[in-house]
Scaffold this motif. Structure first.
Motif, mmCIF file in Angstrom:
data_model
loop_
_atom_site.group_PDB
_atom_site.id
_atom_site.type_symbol
_atom_site.label_atom_id
_atom_site.label_comp_id
_atom_site.label_asym_id
_atom_site.label_seq_id
_atom_site.Cartn_x
_atom_site.Cartn_y
_atom_site.Cartn_z
ATOM 1 N N ASP A 177 -42.658 -10.260 13.326
ATOM 2 C CA ASP A 177 -43.770 -10.914 13.999
ATOM 3 C C ASP A 177 -43.329 -12.210 14.671
ATOM 4 O O ASP A 177 -44.065 -13.200 14.681
ATOM 5 N N LEU A 178 -42.125 -12.220 15.220
ATOM 6 C CA LEU A 178 -41.618 -13.400 15.909
ATOM 7 C C LEU A 178 -42.609 -13.813 17.000
ATOM 8 O O LEU A 178 -42.894 -13.027 17.911
ATOM 9 N N PRO A 179 -43.159 -15.037 16.927
ATOM 10 C CA PRO A 179 -44.204 -15.427 17.876
ATOM 11 C C PRO A 179 -43.670 -15.865 19.233
ATOM 12 O O PRO A 179 -44.385 -16.478 20.019
ATOM 13 N N ALA A 180 -42.399 -15.574 19.508
ATOM 14 C CA ALA A 180 -41.790 -15.930 20.783
ATOM 15 C C ALA A 180 -40.878 -14.806 21.219
ATOM 16 O O ALA A 180 -40.525 -13.928 20.438
ATOM 17 N N ARG A 181 -40.521 -14.844 22.482
ATOM 18 C CA ARG A 181 -39.500 -13.932 22.988
ATOM 19 C C ARG A 181 -38.334 -14.756 23.486
ATOM 20 O O ARG A 181 -38.516 -15.790 24.145
ATOM 21 N N LEU A 182 -37.127 -14.287 23.153
ATOM 22 C CA LEU A 182 -35.920 -15.049 23.417
ATOM 23 C C LEU A 182 -35.032 -14.334 24.424
ATOM 24 O O LEU A 182 -34.790 -13.129 24.292
ATOM 25 N N CYS A 183 -34.539 -15.077 25.402
ATOM 26 C CA CYS A 183 -33.510 -14.569 26.315
ATOM 27 C C CYS A 183 -32.284 -15.459 26.147
ATOM 28 O O CYS A 183 -32.355 -16.676 26.341
ATOM 29 N N LEU A 184 -31.159 -14.853 25.782
ATOM 30 C CA LEU A 184 -29.926 -15.586 25.544
ATOM 31 C C LEU A 184 -28.917 -15.266 26.650
ATOM 32 O O LEU A 184 -28.628 -14.099 26.904
ATOM 33 N N LEU A 185 -28.424 -16.286 27.314
ATOM 34 C CA LEU A 185 -27.399 -16.134 28.350
ATOM 35 C C LEU A 185 -26.074 -16.622 27.779
ATOM 36 O O LEU A 185 -25.939 -17.807 27.451
ATOM 37 N N ILE A 186 -25.108 -15.717 27.638
ATOM 38 C CA ILE A 186 -23.824 -16.063 27.019
ATOM 39 C C ILE A 186 -22.706 -15.721 28.005
ATOM 40 O O ILE A 186 -22.474 -14.555 28.325
ATOM 41 N N ASP A 187 -22.020 -16.739 28.459
ATOM 42 C CA ASP A 187 -20.974 -16.567 29.470
ATOM 43 C C ASP A 187 -19.587 -16.575 28.837
ATOM 44 O O ASP A 187 -19.319 -17.327 27.904
ATOM 45 N N GLY A 188 -18.707 -15.734 29.369
ATOM 46 C CA GLY A 188 -17.292 -15.793 29.017
ATOM 47 C C GLY A 188 -16.945 -15.259 27.650
ATOM 48 O O GLY A 188 -16.200 -15.895 26.904
ATOM 49 N N LEU A 189 -17.432 -14.064 27.308
ATOM 50 C CA LEU A 189 -17.085 -13.488 26.001
ATOM 51 C C LEU A 189 -15.577 -13.376 25.831
ATOM 52 O O LEU A 189 -15.060 -13.498 24.713
ATOM 53 N N ASP A 190 -14.860 -13.147 26.915
ATOM 54 C CA ASP A 190 -13.403 -13.020 26.851
ATOM 55 C C ASP A 190 -12.726 -14.351 26.540
ATOM 56 O O ASP A 190 -11.544 -14.387 26.195
ATOM 57 N N GLU A 191 -13.456 -15.457 26.655
ATOM 58 C CA GLU A 191 -12.890 -16.767 26.361
ATOM 59 C C GLU A 191 -13.123 -17.192 24.913
ATOM 60 O O GLU A 191 -12.771 -18.312 24.526
ATOM 61 N N TYR A 192 -13.722 -16.309 24.129
ATOM 62 C CA TYR A 192 -13.833 -16.553 22.690
ATOM 63 C C TYR A 192 -12.452 -16.467 22.072
ATOM 64 O O TYR A 192 -11.718 -15.505 22.289
ATOM 65 N N ASP A 193 -12.090 -17.475 21.280
ATOM 66 C CA ASP A 193 -10.760 -17.537 20.686
ATOM 67 C C ASP A 193 -10.793 -16.891 19.304
ATOM 68 O O ASP A 193 -10.848 -17.568 18.275
ATOM 69 N N GLY A 194 -10.777 -15.575 19.295
ATOM 70 C CA GLY A 194 -10.842 -14.840 18.041
ATOM 71 C C GLY A 194 -10.938 -13.352 18.321
ATOM 72 O O GLY A 194 -10.677 -12.889 19.438
ATOM 73 N N LEU A 214 -30.353 -10.222 25.775
ATOM 74 C CA LEU A 214 -29.158 -11.013 26.030
ATOM 75 C C LEU A 214 -28.501 -10.591 27.331
ATOM 76 O O LEU A 214 -28.305 -9.395 27.571
ATOM 77 N N CYS A 215 -28.176 -11.561 28.162
ATOM 78 C CA CYS A 215 -27.355 -11.332 29.344
ATOM 79 C C CYS A 215 -25.997 -11.966 29.054
ATOM 80 O O CYS A 215 -25.903 -13.170 28.786
ATOM 81 N N VAL A 216 -24.940 -11.154 29.070
ATOM 82 C CA VAL A 216 -23.603 -11.630 28.711
ATOM 83 C C VAL A 216 -22.626 -11.301 29.825
ATOM 84 O O VAL A 216 -22.817 -10.340 30.572
ATOM 85 N N SER A 217 -21.575 -12.105 29.928
ATOM 86 C CA SER A 217 -20.562 -11.856 30.958
ATOM 87 C C SER A 217 -19.172 -11.899 30.352
ATOM 88 O O SER A 217 -18.923 -12.595 29.369
ATOM 89 N N SER A 218 -18.266 -11.152 30.967
ATOM 90 C CA SER A 218 -16.870 -11.142 30.526
ATOM 91 C C SER A 218 -16.014 -10.440 31.570
ATOM 92 O O SER A 218 -16.531 -9.772 32.473
ATOM 93 N N ARG A 219 -14.720 -10.578 31.421
ATOM 94 C CA ARG A 219 -13.810 -9.726 32.195
ATOM 95 C C ARG A 219 -13.919 -8.300 31.639
ATOM 96 O O ARG A 219 -14.299 -8.115 30.485
#
Length: 349
Positions: A177-194, A214-219
């Protein structure tokens, strides 16, 4: 709630949020170049149908993946989306009567530990979500909230552990029953060091909620292609920016008085030059930026159209080869520093 209780609650909210915040929380996003005028406008086009991004914003949950070559402009596009009011307008149709929250994170491999780690991602997202919905804090992080009559939440003074951060984000995703809606923009998944599969797992866990997208970007590395290629919600950026690149080239070159003079005398030649750059670029904006700078130096030296065409022909067509070409013209003592600069430039686009 009386004034004393209100003051105590506000104090606890402040201390809680301060424990999540870190100095570079938005630094990378601010440093990314702003999109050139009138570029990327196509992403909100609901009639073109190539990428269906606007339709995803309005009606669907889940994950939208933006794949793209190094230097193709992924980070610039993600910043364009984050700053564009059209994004919120379309998302509000999806949110309906619920509160809409938009949170962003930009990974950066050349940055601090927090800018390229899972801890940095989770703290950034939790800070933005809970800063705009402070009522969630006692529900999502009960162990961090005040108990009894303590003047502050003492546990909020303790460092966050990665499992605790993960549990908090998972708690948000699991609320039916989350009373909000969330949009997450995450850039550069390939730049995660792991291990990149770890970040994919975090994203897929969040995407299970019908209240989160979620909108995500990567190579287009194999790990990301394997994770997202079966989805209808994706595109490869270099396939969609041909007109943007042409617009950028023409605008920048035509700001130069010498180029305008050449164009007035050799209209067909100038148009052919622009077309050759567009074709050779293969969707890589950073390559275009470097090539246009080279042409502008030529114009400063009073190059004519044939000189500019020859200059373009001599420049390597691939970004990595171009960087090597530039390195070969630099004294040995400066090559290591310059190579590091090129790596940052490639990751910055």
């Amino acid at each position: 709630m009386n004034l004393v209780e209100q003051s105590r609650t506000l104090q606890n909210v402040y201390i809680f949020l301060k424990s999540l915040h870190f100095k570079q929380i938005k630094a990378r996003q601010f440093e990314v170049k702003t999109a050139h005028t009138n570029t990327f406008a196509w992403i909100f086009d609901e009639n073109g149908g190539k990428q269906q991004f606007a339709r995803w914003l309005r009606s669907s949950s889940g994950i939208f993946w933006i794949g793209g070559k190094a230097g193709s402009g992924k980070s610039t596009l993600m910043k364009f989306l984050a700053d564009n009011p059209r994004l919120r307008t379309l998302l509000e149709e999806w949110a309906g009567s619920r509160k809409l929250l938009i949170a962003t994170h930009f990974f950066w491999i050349a940055g601090t530990t927090m800018q390229k780690s899972q801890e940095g991602l989770l703290r950034t997202l939790l800070f933005q979500i809970l800063a705009h919905s402070t009522d969630f804090i006692p529900i999502i992080c009960p162990n961090r909230w005040i108990t009894g009559n303590l003047p502050i939440a003492l546990s909020s003074l303790e460092p966050w552990s990665l499992p605790e951060l993960s549990q908090a984000l998972e708690a948000i995703a699991s609320l039916e029953d989350l009373p909000a809606r969330l949009c997450l923009l995450i850039d550069g998944l390939d730049e995660y060091d792991g291990d990149h599969s770890e970040i994919i797992k975090v994203i897929q866990t969040m995407a299970k909620s019908p209240h989160i997208k979620l909108c995500v970007s990567s190579r287009p590395w194999t790990v990301f292609v394997d994770a997202f290629h079966n989805s209808d919600w994706k595109f490869y950026l270099q396939d969609l920016t041909r007109n943007d690149i042409r617009l950028y080239i023409k605008d920048i070159l035509e700001e130069n008085a010498d180029f305008r003079d050449l164009k007035s005398r050799e209209l067909t030649g100038s148009e052919n030059l622009v077309q050759q750059i567009v074709s050779k670029a293969q969707g890589v904006f950073l390559w275009v930026y470097l090539v246009v700078r080279s042409l502008l130096r030529g114009l400063t030296n009073r190059d004519d159209m044939s000189d500019l065409v020859r200059r373009l022909a001599e420049l390597p067509g691939h970004l990595e080869t171009y960087f090597k070409h530039m390195l070969d013209t630099i004294e040995d003592v400066y090559q290591q520093q310059t190579a590091q600069t090129f790596q940052i430039m490639a990751n910055a686009s």
